[in-house]
Design a protein around this motif. Structure first.
Motif, PDB file in Angstrom:
ATOM      1  N   LEU A   1      24.029  79.788  35.593  1.00  0.00           N
ATOM      2  CA  LEU A   1      24.742  79.496  36.838  1.00  0.00           C
ATOM      3  C   LEU A   1      24.246  78.164  37.386  1.00  0.00           C
ATOM      4  CD1 LEU A   1      26.549  80.306  39.262  1.00  0.00           C
ATOM      5  CD2 LEU A   1      24.549  81.499  40.193  1.00  0.00           C
ATOM      6  N   VAL A   2      25.183  77.297  37.737  1.00  0.00           N
ATOM      7  CA  VAL A   2      24.821  75.983  38.252  1.00  0.00           C
ATOM      8  C   VAL A   2      25.834  75.578  39.310  1.00  0.00           C
ATOM      9  CG1 VAL A   2      26.148  74.736  36.490  1.00  0.00           C
ATOM     10  CG2 VAL A   2      24.164  73.640  37.562  1.00  0.00           C
ATOM     11  N   GLN A   3      25.406  74.773  40.248  1.00  0.00           N
ATOM     12  CA  GLN A   3      26.316  74.275  41.270  1.00  0.00           C
ATOM     13  C   GLN A   3      27.163  73.127  40.708  1.00  0.00           C
ATOM     14  OE1 GLN A   3      23.923  73.241  44.699  1.00  0.00           O
ATOM     15  NE2 GLN A   3      24.230  75.266  45.591  1.00  0.00           N
ATOM     16  N   ALA A   4      28.306  72.940  41.306  1.00  0.00           N
ATOM     17  CA  ALA A   4      29.170  71.828  40.912  1.00  0.00           C
ATOM     18  C   ALA A   4      28.399  70.519  40.987  1.00  0.00           C
ATOM     19  CB  ALA A   4      30.401  71.779  41.800  1.00  0.00           C
ATOM     20  N   GLY A   5      28.590  69.697  39.960  1.00  0.00           N
ATOM     21  CA  GLY A   5      27.861  68.446  39.877  1.00  0.00           C
ATOM     22  C   GLY A   5      26.581  68.534  39.078  1.00  0.00           C
TER      23      GLY A   5
END
Length: 120
Positions: free
Chosen positions: A11-15
């Motif tokens: 899971l990663v944030q946008a960007g």
């Protein structure tokens, strides 16, 4: 037989960035093309990127300039560096390997898949 082990999803944030790895093992004489595909819910599996034994690469238009595929022939491993991730990159990512086995039979194998989730 050829076994593929994938790692690196999450899971990663946008960007943000993620790096996927896929290691091939088993009865491998040589490996031709290696690639990454992805499948989002309700969608067909699509090619993300591929790389030939000589290092020629091919990318889906949607990931050009953001993703980089590479391979380590000594380790029978293919990588996918994913930068500037977008929510629409969310999918299960599958490794694909086109190998020649020791008995000289050609075999195309798929990894088990690794989930990539990009939050907005």
């Amino acid at each position: 037989q050829v076994q593929l082990v994938e790692s690196g999803g999450g899971l990663v944030q946008a960007g943000g960035s993620l790096r996927l790895s896929c290691a091939a093992s088993g009865s491998i004489y040589s490996i031709n093309a290696m690639g990454w595909y992805r499948q989002a819910p309700g969608n067909q599996r699509e090619l993300v990127a591929s790389i030939t034994s000589r290092g020629s690469t091919n990318y889906a238009d949607s990931v050009k300039g953001r993703f980089t595929i590479s391979r380590d022939n000594a380790k029978n491993t293919v990588y996918l560096q994913m930068n500037s991730l977008k929510p629409e990159d969310t999918a299960i990512y599958y490794c694909n390997v086109d190998a020649i086995q020791y008995d000289l039979r050609r075999l195309t194998s798929w990894g088990q898949g690794t989930q990539v989730t990009v939050s907005s």
